[in-house]
Design an enzyme around this catalytic site. Structure first.
Site, PDB file in Angstrom:
ATOM      1  N   CYS A   1       0.338   3.070   3.555  1.00 33.17           N
ATOM      2  CA  CYS A   1       0.717   2.529   4.868  1.00 33.17           C
ATOM      3  C   CYS A   1       1.655   1.320   4.795  1.00 33.17           C
ATOM      4  O   CYS A   1       1.925   0.695   5.825  1.00 33.17           O
ATOM      5  CB  CYS A   1      -0.536   2.174   5.669  1.00 33.17           C
ATOM      6  SG  CYS A   1      -1.355   0.670   5.119  1.00 33.17           S
TER       7      CYS A   1
ATOM      8  N   CYS B   1      -7.388  -1.079   1.042  1.00 37.19           N
ATOM      9  CA  CYS B   1      -6.429  -1.573   2.026  1.00 37.19           C
ATOM     10  C   CYS B   1      -7.149  -1.805   3.354  1.00 37.19           C
ATOM     11  O   CYS B   1      -7.849  -0.918   3.851  1.00 37.19           O
ATOM     12  CB  CYS B   1      -5.318  -0.546   2.194  1.00 37.19           C
ATOM     13  SG  CYS B   1      -4.178  -0.935   3.526  1.00 37.19           S
TER      14      CYS B   1
ATOM     15  N   CYS C   1      -5.465   0.763   6.278  1.00 40.25           N
ATOM     16  CA  CYS C   1      -5.676   2.222   6.313  1.00 40.25           C
ATOM     17  C   CYS C   1      -6.950   2.656   5.598  1.00 40.25           C
ATOM     18  O   CYS C   1      -7.322   3.833   5.653  1.00 40.25           O
ATOM     19  CB  CYS C   1      -4.474   2.959   5.733  1.00 40.25           C
ATOM     20  SG  CYS C   1      -4.344   2.872   3.931  1.00 40.25           S
TER      21      CYS C   1
ATOM     22  N   CYS D   1       0.842  -1.200   0.000  1.00 39.52           N
ATOM     23  CA  CYS D   1       0.000   0.000   0.000  1.00 39.52           C
ATOM     24  C   CYS D   1       0.878   1.251   0.000  1.00 39.52           C
ATOM     25  O   CYS D   1       1.769   1.380   0.838  1.00 39.52           O
ATOM     26  CB  CYS D   1      -0.902  -0.015   1.239  1.00 39.52           C
ATOM     27  SG  CYS D   1      -1.919   1.461   1.410  1.00 39.52           S
TER      28      CYS D   1
ATOM     29  N   CYS E   1      -8.419  -5.193 -10.555  1.00 40.61           N
ATOM     30  CA  CYS E   1      -7.992  -4.084 -11.405  1.00 40.61           C
ATOM     31  C   CYS E   1      -7.569  -2.939 -10.488  1.00 40.61           C
ATOM     32  O   CYS E   1      -8.419  -2.302  -9.868  1.00 40.61           O
ATOM     33  CB  CYS E   1      -9.170  -3.683 -12.296  1.00 40.61           C
ATOM     34  SG  CYS E   1      -8.747  -2.439 -13.500  1.00 40.61           S
TER      35      CYS E   1
HETATM   36 ZN   LIG Z   1      -2.935   1.011   3.417  1.00 41.03          ZN
END
Ligand SMILES: [Zn+2]
Length: 160
Positions: free
Chosen positions: A79, A123, A126, A76, A147
């Protein structure tokens, strides 16, 4: 006398601010990593903020990660949570980095959505928006096509 009045006013303002911050934290405790929108804006570039925090979509074929087939992990951008692995990446021809599966429990899915528009995914740590998952992925593996916006990801090569 004027000074005392000013001190009184600022004390009132400060106490209001303190209360507001407390209630903000309570509401956003669903994610392990929480920041204010101002903090996210300071950390992310405008396009990263648009995708991750405002559920925007980058233009197709703009991400350098689209043609990246090195071994490694996609984490990510906001984060650093590992989200996708290079061995699950495939060329969908859509212009967005595509994967046939996510790293389980690190990616969460919104309820709703449809087969046509896809199910929103983000995610799990976060809450940053990543992209959508469709059911037209490789039939030889999972049949899923995640995607994903390249700007929402950071690639960590295997040996680093
Ligand atoms: Zn994240």
């Amino acid at each position: 006398m004027k000074n005392i009045l000013l001190i009184c006013i600022s004390l009132v303002l400060l106490s209001c601010k303190g209360n507001a911050q407390k209630s903000d934290k309570k509401e956003s405790s669903a994610y392990k990593v929480t920041k204010t929108e101002a903090e996210w804006k300071a950390q992310l570039t405008p396009i990263e903020y648009y995708v991750l925090r405002e559920e925007g979509t980058e233009r197709a074929f703009t991400s350098p990660l689209n043609s990246n087939y090195k071994e490694g992990t996609y984490v990510c951008k906001a984060c650093n949570t590992p989200l996708f692995k290079s061995e699950h990446k495939f060329d969908s021809g859509t212009g967005w980095p595509s994967f046939d599966r996510e790293i389980k429990d690190n990616v969460a899915f919104s309820s709703g959505g449809s087969e046509y528009y896809g199910i929103e995914e983000h995610c799990a740590v976060c809450g940053g928006h990543l992209g959508h998952v469709f059911n037209d992925g490789p039939k030889s593996t999972t049949g899923k096509r995640h995607c994903i916006n390249g700007v929402a990801l950071k690639f960590i090569p295997k040996n680093e």
